[in-house]
Structures are given as C-alpha cells and as structure tokens.
Write a protein that holds these residues in place. Structure first.
Motif, short mmCIF file in Angstrom:
data_model
loop_
_atom_site.label_atom_id
_atom_site.label_comp_id
_atom_site.label_asym_id
_atom_site.label_seq_id
_atom_site.Cartn_x
_atom_site.Cartn_y
_atom_site.Cartn_z
N LEU A 65 5.39 -0.60 0.70
CA LEU A 65 4.55 -0.36 1.88
C LEU A 65 5.17 0.67 2.81
N ILE A 66 6.48 0.63 2.97
CA ILE A 66 7.17 1.61 3.81
C ILE A 66 7.01 3.00 3.20
N TRP A 67 7.10 3.09 1.88
CA TRP A 67 6.94 4.38 1.22
C TRP A 67 5.49 4.87 1.35
N PHE A 68 4.53 3.97 1.23
CA PHE A 68 3.13 4.37 1.45
C PHE A 68 2.94 4.91 2.86
N THR A 75 5.81 4.91 -7.54
CA THR A 75 5.82 3.71 -6.71
C THR A 75 4.47 3.47 -6.06
N ILE A 76 3.85 4.54 -5.53
CA ILE A 76 2.54 4.40 -4.89
C ILE A 76 1.49 3.97 -5.91
N LEU A 127 -2.54 -3.93 -5.82
CA LEU A 127 -3.57 -4.28 -4.84
C LEU A 127 -4.98 -4.16 -5.41
N GLY A 128 -5.11 -3.38 -6.47
CA GLY A 128 -6.44 -3.14 -7.02
C GLY A 128 -7.27 -2.25 -6.13
N GLU A 163 -6.51 3.95 5.21
CA GLU A 163 -6.53 4.06 6.67
C GLU A 163 -6.39 2.70 7.32
N ARG A 164 -7.08 1.70 6.77
CA ARG A 164 -7.00 0.35 7.35
C ARG A 164 -5.59 -0.21 7.20
N LEU A 165 -4.97 0.02 6.04
CA LEU A 165 -3.61 -0.46 5.85
C LEU A 165 -2.66 0.27 6.79
N LEU A 166 -2.85 1.58 6.95
CA LEU A 166 -2.00 2.37 7.85
C LEU A 166 -2.11 1.88 9.28
#
Length: 302
Positions: free
Chosen positions: A9-12, A38-39, A46-47, A65-68
């Motif tokens: 998640l940090i890398w994303f 990794t991404i 997550l699918g 965007e929502r995850l960010l």
C-alpha cells in the motif's frame, strides 16, 4: 493485515502521488520492475485495477483514487507521530524537503543552510529548485520558499529575506544600435528575454510601478528561459533586455558590463518567506531549518 500488504500500500501511494513508476521507484529506492510487479500483485489480491498505465503517464483509477484518499491521511498521521517521537532524540535527524525558486536558493537558502549541514550530520536536505508555485501538501514537501505575495492564507509564513527589486538590464552593445526604453511600454519595441514560470507555466508579464501607477507589459524576444541565472548570462552576451533580481546584476551594472534602464519604474517585492502547513507539528530538523532561515527584526540578511 499482513506486513507485506502494508508495504504494498505504501508503494501504491508513492506511484499514485508521483504519477510515475520511474519517480516512485527512485523515491522508494527500488527498481522500476520490482515496483511494477508489486503493484500488479496488489491489484490481483484486491481484484481491482488501481492504476491506469499508458506509455507516457500513470493515473489512479476510480478505485485507486478512493484508496489514495483514504490511505494518504492515515500514513501522513503515522509520519507525524514518528516525527513527534524523534523529538525525544538528542540529535536532530531526518530529511527536510523544500520547494524553492532558483534565486531564493542561491541568495537565501544555500548560504544559510550550509552551516546546518555542517553542524547536524544526521539532517538531510532535499531541494526542488524551480519557479513553479507548487502545492507543498499534495506533493509532500515539508516547506516552500516564495515571495510574500504568493503565499496561501492557511500557511505559517516566516520571513527569510528583506524586500528586493526586479530591474531591467542589457549589455552596452545591445543599446549601441537601439534607443534605451524610457517607459515600460517602450519594451514592446525591444528584444526581451522572457521568463517562463515553471516548466508548464505561462510567460511572466513584467510588472512595473511608479507614483502609485502599476503596469504589466508582455514582452517579446528570441529567448525564453525558466531561471534567472541564465537570463543574466544571456543579457551579458547581448541577446536582449532581462528583468531579473537586482542583487544578481548589481556588480555587473557597477562594472559597466550591464546597463540598467527603467530604474524609476522598478517595483519592490515583499521578500521571500519560508512557509509550511499550519497544522503540521515541526520535527526537530525542520525547527532548525526554520530558525536558520528566519530573518530577525532589524536584520540586514538578504
């Protein structure tokens, strides 16, 4: 959550913020291929497709965007907590990232932050040097340095220099076959060295003021540059009139290498300020930087 998931998640987050696998990989100190793999694994788990990739750009999908939006504030909070813990240490350490213009870096930051580097070997300084007005919160800078007139209202601002002027100058050889401008409007008849504000910004309209009357002149010329220092070099070489900070050319004017014109029209600007978000708790390293750059009342600092 597995530790690997948190790392992914940090890398994303790095890729989504940088909008580039290349820049994100450099920031994370890993290879571009490892980051891309990794991404892809994160998306598979997550699918969901989190990033849209083209040959020229990377952008978050709607899910990305929502995850960010959800992830960013949480990680920022963790970083602030860690910064607070570092305050317990005797020796200030960590990286301070600053967005700054070329002139401010050369005349204000670099002279006064060299002693900081010498005195605090655990402090690292990273400068992004360009003339664009950046969103320091979105781009994860600790601070920025810009003219007082350019600051957002929700920032804490610390004066880092006295007021200064822009002046119009050209080489004597340039004026050998051309009349010197008497009023700003005369500049439209001259070969002027334009200044682009940032890599994708517009051309700077030269600002003048006299007896309460303000003028903006859009000039034309053969050269467009995005930094004051090469503009001075171009003026010295006779390629036209440059409009640059006075302290960069005062020596050249005194020595006769440049001729200053429209002096009575040159306005005074409200100096440079170091600014940072008001809600951010300062790390010990950032506190030292602020103190080094702060201009005390009555100081003759640049």
């Amino acid at each position: 959550m597995r530790r690997e998931d948190l790392t992914d998640l940090i890398w994303f987050l790095a890729v989504a913020e940088e909008r580039s696998f290349t820049r994100a990989a450099a920031r994370l100190r890993t290879s571009q291929s490892t980051l891309s793999h990794t991404i892809k694994q994160l998306e598979a788990r997550l699918g969901l497709r989190l990033l849209t990739r083209t040959t020229r750009s990377v952008a978050p999908t709607e899910a990305g965007e929502r995850l960010l939006a959800s992830l960013g504030p949480h990680l920022a909070g963790i970083e602030e907590d860690l910064a607070s813990l570092m305050a317990l240490r005797d020796r200030p350490s960590g990286t301070v990232r600053i967005s700054v213009s070329d002139h401010a870096f050369e005349t204000v930051l670099w002279p006064r932050l060299q002693p900081v580097l010498a005195s605090y070997p655990d402090i690292r300084l990273e400068f992004s040097i360009d003339n664009a007005l950046r969103n320091i919160v979105e781009e994860r800078f600790d601070a920025g340095v810009r003219l007082g007139e350019s600051l957002d209202k929700d920032m804490i601002a610390v004066r880092a220099s006295q007021d200064w002027r822009l002046v119009a100058v050209a080489a004597p050889a340039y004026f050998a076959t051309r009349p010197r401008p008497r009023v700003p409007q005369d500049l439209v008849q001259h070969n002027c060295i334009n200044h682009r504000q940032g890599r994708s910004g517009g051309l700077y309209a030269w600002e003048f003021e006299k007896d309460g009357r303000e003028l903006r002149v859009r000039v034309e010329g053969q050269l467009v540059l995005s930094s004051s220092l090469p503009m001075v070099d171009a003026a010295l070489a006779g390629f036209g009139i440059a409009y640059v900070p006075e302290d960069l050319v005062a020596g050249h004017v005194a020595a006769g290498r440049l001729v200053q014109v429209l002096d009575d029209w040159s306005p005074v600007f409200p100096g440079y300020f170091l600014y940072y978000p008001s809600r951010r708790q300062l790390s010990p390293a950032m506190t030292i930087v602020v103190d080094a750059l702060r201009v005390k009342a009555g100081s003759q600092a640049p």
